[in-house]
Design a protein around this motif. Structure first.
Motif, PDB file in Angstrom:
ATOM      1  N   THR A  36       1.017  -1.159  -0.039  1.00 51.62           N
ATOM      2  CA  THR A  36      -0.035   0.033  -0.096  1.00 51.62           C
ATOM      3  C   THR A  36       0.937   1.210  -0.058  1.00 51.62           C
ATOM      4  OG1 THR A  36      -1.689  -1.143   1.191  1.00 51.62           O
ATOM      5  CG2 THR A  36      -1.839   1.179   1.052  1.00 51.62           C
ATOM      6  N   ALA A  37       1.824   1.180   0.809  1.00 55.34           N
ATOM      7  CA  ALA A  37       2.675   2.394   0.837  1.00 55.34           C
ATOM      8  C   ALA A  37       3.503   2.583  -0.511  1.00 55.34           C
ATOM      9  CB  ALA A  37       3.714   2.372   2.091  1.00 55.34           C
ATOM     10  N   THR A  38       3.884   1.461  -0.980  1.00 53.21           N
ATOM     11  CA  THR A  38       4.635   1.639  -2.419  1.00 53.21           C
ATOM     12  C   THR A  38       3.673   2.155  -3.418  1.00 53.21           C
ATOM     13  OG1 THR A  38       5.994  -0.181  -1.841  1.00 53.21           O
ATOM     14  CG2 THR A  38       6.056   0.255  -3.966  1.00 53.21           C
ATOM     15  N   THR A  93      14.110   9.380   6.429  1.00 49.02           N
ATOM     16  CA  THR A  93      12.666   9.131   6.728  1.00 49.02           C
ATOM     17  C   THR A  93      12.461   8.515   7.992  1.00 49.02           C
ATOM     18  OG1 THR A  93      12.462   8.604   4.169  1.00 49.02           O
ATOM     19  CG2 THR A  93      10.806   7.702   5.467  1.00 49.02           C
ATOM     20  N   LEU A  94      13.364   7.499   8.476  1.00 48.11           N
ATOM     21  CA  LEU A  94      13.298   6.917   9.875  1.00 48.11           C
ATOM     22  C   LEU A  94      13.065   7.841  10.842  1.00 48.11           C
ATOM     23  CD1 LEU A  94      13.035   4.106  11.438  1.00 48.11           C
ATOM     24  CD2 LEU A  94      15.508   4.177  11.333  1.00 48.11           C
ATOM     25  N   ILE A  95      13.949   8.739  10.886  1.00 48.15           N
ATOM     26  CA  ILE A  95      13.896   9.935  12.008  1.00 48.15           C
ATOM     27  C   ILE A  95      12.597  10.831  11.835  1.00 48.15           C
ATOM     28  CG2 ILE A  95      15.199  11.955  12.869  1.00 48.15           C
ATOM     29  CD1 ILE A  95      16.619   9.094  13.022  1.00 48.15           C
ATOM     30  N   LEU A  96      12.218  10.930  10.591  1.00 49.05           N
ATOM     31  CA  LEU A  96      10.958  11.606  10.420  1.00 49.05           C
ATOM     32  C   LEU A  96       9.758  11.011  10.931  1.00 49.05           C
ATOM     33  CD1 LEU A  96       9.332  14.140   9.256  1.00 49.05           C
ATOM     34  CD2 LEU A  96       9.421  12.906   7.222  1.00 49.05           C
ATOM     35  N   ALA A  97       9.769   9.582  10.696  1.00 51.14           N
ATOM     36  CA  ALA A  97       8.351   8.812  11.213  1.00 51.14           C
ATOM     37  C   ALA A  97       8.623   8.635  12.611  1.00 51.14           C
ATOM     38  CB  ALA A  97       8.829   7.433  10.368  1.00 51.14           C
ATOM     39  N   LEU A  98       9.797   8.413  13.200  1.00 46.92           N
ATOM     40  CA  LEU A  98       9.948   8.465  14.646  1.00 46.92           C
ATOM     41  C   LEU A  98       9.652   9.613  15.521  1.00 46.92           C
ATOM     42  CD1 LEU A  98      13.405   6.706  15.013  1.00 46.92           C
ATOM     43  CD2 LEU A  98      11.199   5.574  15.415  1.00 46.92           C
ATOM     44  N   ALA A  99       9.778  10.730  14.783  1.00 44.65           N
ATOM     45  CA  ALA A  99       9.353  12.039  15.392  1.00 44.65           C
ATOM     46  C   ALA A  99       7.770  12.222  15.373  1.00 44.65           C
ATOM     47  CB  ALA A  99       9.971  13.160  14.824  1.00 44.65           C
ATOM     48  N   VAL A 100       7.354  11.851  14.024  1.00 44.93           N
ATOM     49  CA  VAL A 100       5.831  12.132  14.045  1.00 44.93           C
ATOM     50  C   VAL A 100       4.913  11.029  14.954  1.00 44.93           C
ATOM     51  CG1 VAL A 100       4.048  11.844  12.363  1.00 44.93           C
ATOM     52  CG2 VAL A 100       6.013  13.086  11.608  1.00 44.93           C
ATOM     53  N   VAL A 152       5.243   5.541   5.946  1.00 45.39           N
ATOM     54  CA  VAL A 152       6.229   4.521   5.004  1.00 45.39           C
ATOM     55  C   VAL A 152       6.128   4.899   3.585  1.00 45.39           C
ATOM     56  CG1 VAL A 152       6.508   2.256   4.516  1.00 45.39           C
ATOM     57  CG2 VAL A 152       5.859   2.570   6.787  1.00 45.39           C
ATOM     58  N   ALA A 153       5.086   5.448   3.286  1.00 45.31           N
ATOM     59  CA  ALA A 153       4.646   6.046   1.723  1.00 45.31           C
ATOM     60  C   ALA A 153       5.707   7.053   1.307  1.00 45.31           C
ATOM     61  CB  ALA A 153       3.256   6.004   1.413  1.00 45.31           C
ATOM     62  N   LEU A 154       6.031   7.867   2.420  1.00 47.51           N
ATOM     63  CA  LEU A 154       6.999   9.058   2.177  1.00 47.51           C
ATOM     64  C   LEU A 154       8.379   8.372   1.723  1.00 47.51           C
ATOM     65  CD1 LEU A 154       6.092  11.365   5.087  1.00 47.51           C
ATOM     66  CD2 LEU A 154       5.381  11.745   2.487  1.00 47.51           C
ATOM     67  N   ASP A 155       8.624   7.205   2.006  1.00 44.60           N
ATOM     68  CA  ASP A 155      10.204   6.790   1.967  1.00 44.60           C
ATOM     69  C   ASP A 155      10.291   6.683   0.012  1.00 44.60           C
ATOM     70  OD1 ASP A 155      12.683   5.989   2.326  1.00 44.60           O
ATOM     71  OD2 ASP A 155      11.822   3.890   2.016  1.00 44.60           O
ATOM     72  N   GLY A 156      10.712   7.495  -0.480  1.00 40.52           N
ATOM     73  CA  GLY A 156      11.303   7.379  -1.735  1.00 40.52           C
ATOM     74  C   GLY A 156      10.318   7.941  -2.911  1.00 40.52           C
ATOM     75  N   TRP A 157       9.294   8.836  -2.520  1.00 40.74           N
ATOM     76  CA  TRP A 157       8.602   9.221  -3.318  1.00 40.74           C
ATOM     77  C   TRP A 157       9.349  10.394  -4.271  1.00 40.74           C
ATOM     78  CZ3 TRP A 157       8.199  14.650  -4.234  1.00 40.74           C
ATOM     79  CH2 TRP A 157       8.461  15.529  -3.179  1.00 40.74           C
ATOM     80  N   GLU A 158      10.395  10.777  -3.572  1.00 47.38           N
ATOM     81  CA  GLU A 158      11.129  11.947  -4.451  1.00 47.38           C
ATOM     82  C   GLU A 158      11.906  11.263  -5.658  1.00 47.38           C
ATOM     83  OE1 GLU A 158      14.052  10.482  -1.791  1.00 47.38           O
ATOM     84  OE2 GLU A 158      11.957  11.053  -1.548  1.00 47.38           O
ATOM     85  N   ARG A 159      12.038   9.804  -5.444  1.00 49.08           N
ATOM     86  CA  ARG A 159      12.792   9.113  -6.469  1.00 49.08           C
ATOM     87  C   ARG A 159      11.746   9.025  -7.804  1.00 49.08           C
ATOM     88  NH1 ARG A 159      13.624   5.466  -2.096  1.00 49.08           N
ATOM     89  NH2 ARG A 159      15.632   6.100  -1.024  1.00 49.08           N
TER      90      ARG A 159
END
Length: 294
Positions: free
Chosen positions: A100-102, A139-146, A161-168
């Motif tokens: 789903t996140a992908t 992304t891991l640091i951002l997710a932990l903070a949120v 998790v979906a935020l990981d890699g969208w910029e690629r």
């Protein structure tokens, strides 16, 4: 000149040559991924016990290959829960979150990349600036903070998790669309006055979709690892639900006396990510025209 038997022999060898074009490792990787997906899909029907069902009299029971009981083929955890059942449901949860996140990251990043390439100017600069910011923040640091400030839920976890890699996806889509706009068929469609949305969806997207799908297969292992890391730290899937990362986090406290609690889900994570990486690398080599092929 070649006789008829030589022609028949050469034509009969063509299917074998095509089959050999796909390495055994790639076929094995695809079969492993299909088997893992099928196991998660059929978890409610093939799991011998409920994933939250406890049997305290049989806690930390060893697997059958360590002289354990066939009632619990892969042993039990610290609460007497069947590891085989939890593993099946954990695969179901982890793969569902990762898929789903992908898909969400794929759609979001591709849409922004298309906007940047088609609109240019301020829109392009804004999208690329967001991509740079996303790439600069782990992304891991951002997710932990949120998750620490907002709280945990399955929906929030999937979005993070979906935020990981969208910029690629955004960068790749922008580059592919800009290259496609220089081709003859796009120029011809522009001359006859084709609307911009039709040009993008009907004519450009099908030609760049292959490269984006390959990028998705390459991002998928990282998505699984991110969900695993968050659940390992206790900020992902919460009890009584189960996931591979949560099982791995629980088992780390029992590595000396009951190593199978952590090793079994860890092995599934390793095999899944390895198979996805091998399949993604092969697809990239087959689709990317800039790479040399044997």
């Amino acid at each position: 000149m070649a006789n008829a038997s030589d022609l028949m022999t050469s034509s009969a060898s063509l299917p074998r040559q095509r089959r050999r074009a796909v390495p055994v490792v790639v076929v094995t990787s695809a079969a492993v991924l299909a088997l893992i997906a099928l196991a998660g899909l059929l978890a409610p029907w093939i799991a011998p016990h409920g994933y939250a069902e406890q049997d305290l009299l049989n806690r930390l029971a060893p697997p059958v290959f360590l002289d354990g009981s066939w009632d619990y083929p892969l042993g039990t955890d610290n609460l007497g829960r069947d590891l085989l059942s939890r593993l099946l449901y954990g695969i179901r949860t982890s793969v569902l979150i990762a898929l789903t996140a992908t898909v969400l990251g794929f759609v979001f990043g591709t849409t922004l990349g298309f906007l940047a390439a088609l609109r240019r100017g301020v829109v392009e600069e804004g999208v690329m600036m967001l991509a740079d910011v996303q790439a600069a923040i782990p992304t891991l640091i951002l997710a932990l903070a949120v998750l620490a400030f907002v709280g945990n839920s399955l929906g929030i976890l999937i979005v993070l998790v979906a935020l990981d890699g969208w910029e690629r996806y955004a960068r790749l889509a922008r580059a592919q669309v800009l290259a496609a706009k220089e081709s003859g068929y796009v120029a011809a469609m522009q001359v006859i006055g084709a609307p911009g949305w039709r040009l993008a969806l009907v004519h450009i997207l099908p030609n760049v979709l292959g490269a984006l799908v390959v990028q998705a297969t390459l991002n998928f292992p990282g998505t699984i690892m991110l969900e695993t890391a968050l659940s390992f730290f206790g900020l992902g899937v919460q009890p009584p639900e189960t996931s591979l990362g949560q099982m791995l986090g629980t088992g780390r406290n029992y590595l000396l006396g009951a190593w199978w609690i952590a090793v079994l889900p860890g092995t599934v994570i390793f095999v899944t990510t390895l198979a996805a990486c091998l399949l993604g690398d092969w697809l990239r080599d087959r689709i990317d025209p800039t790479l040399e092929r044997p």
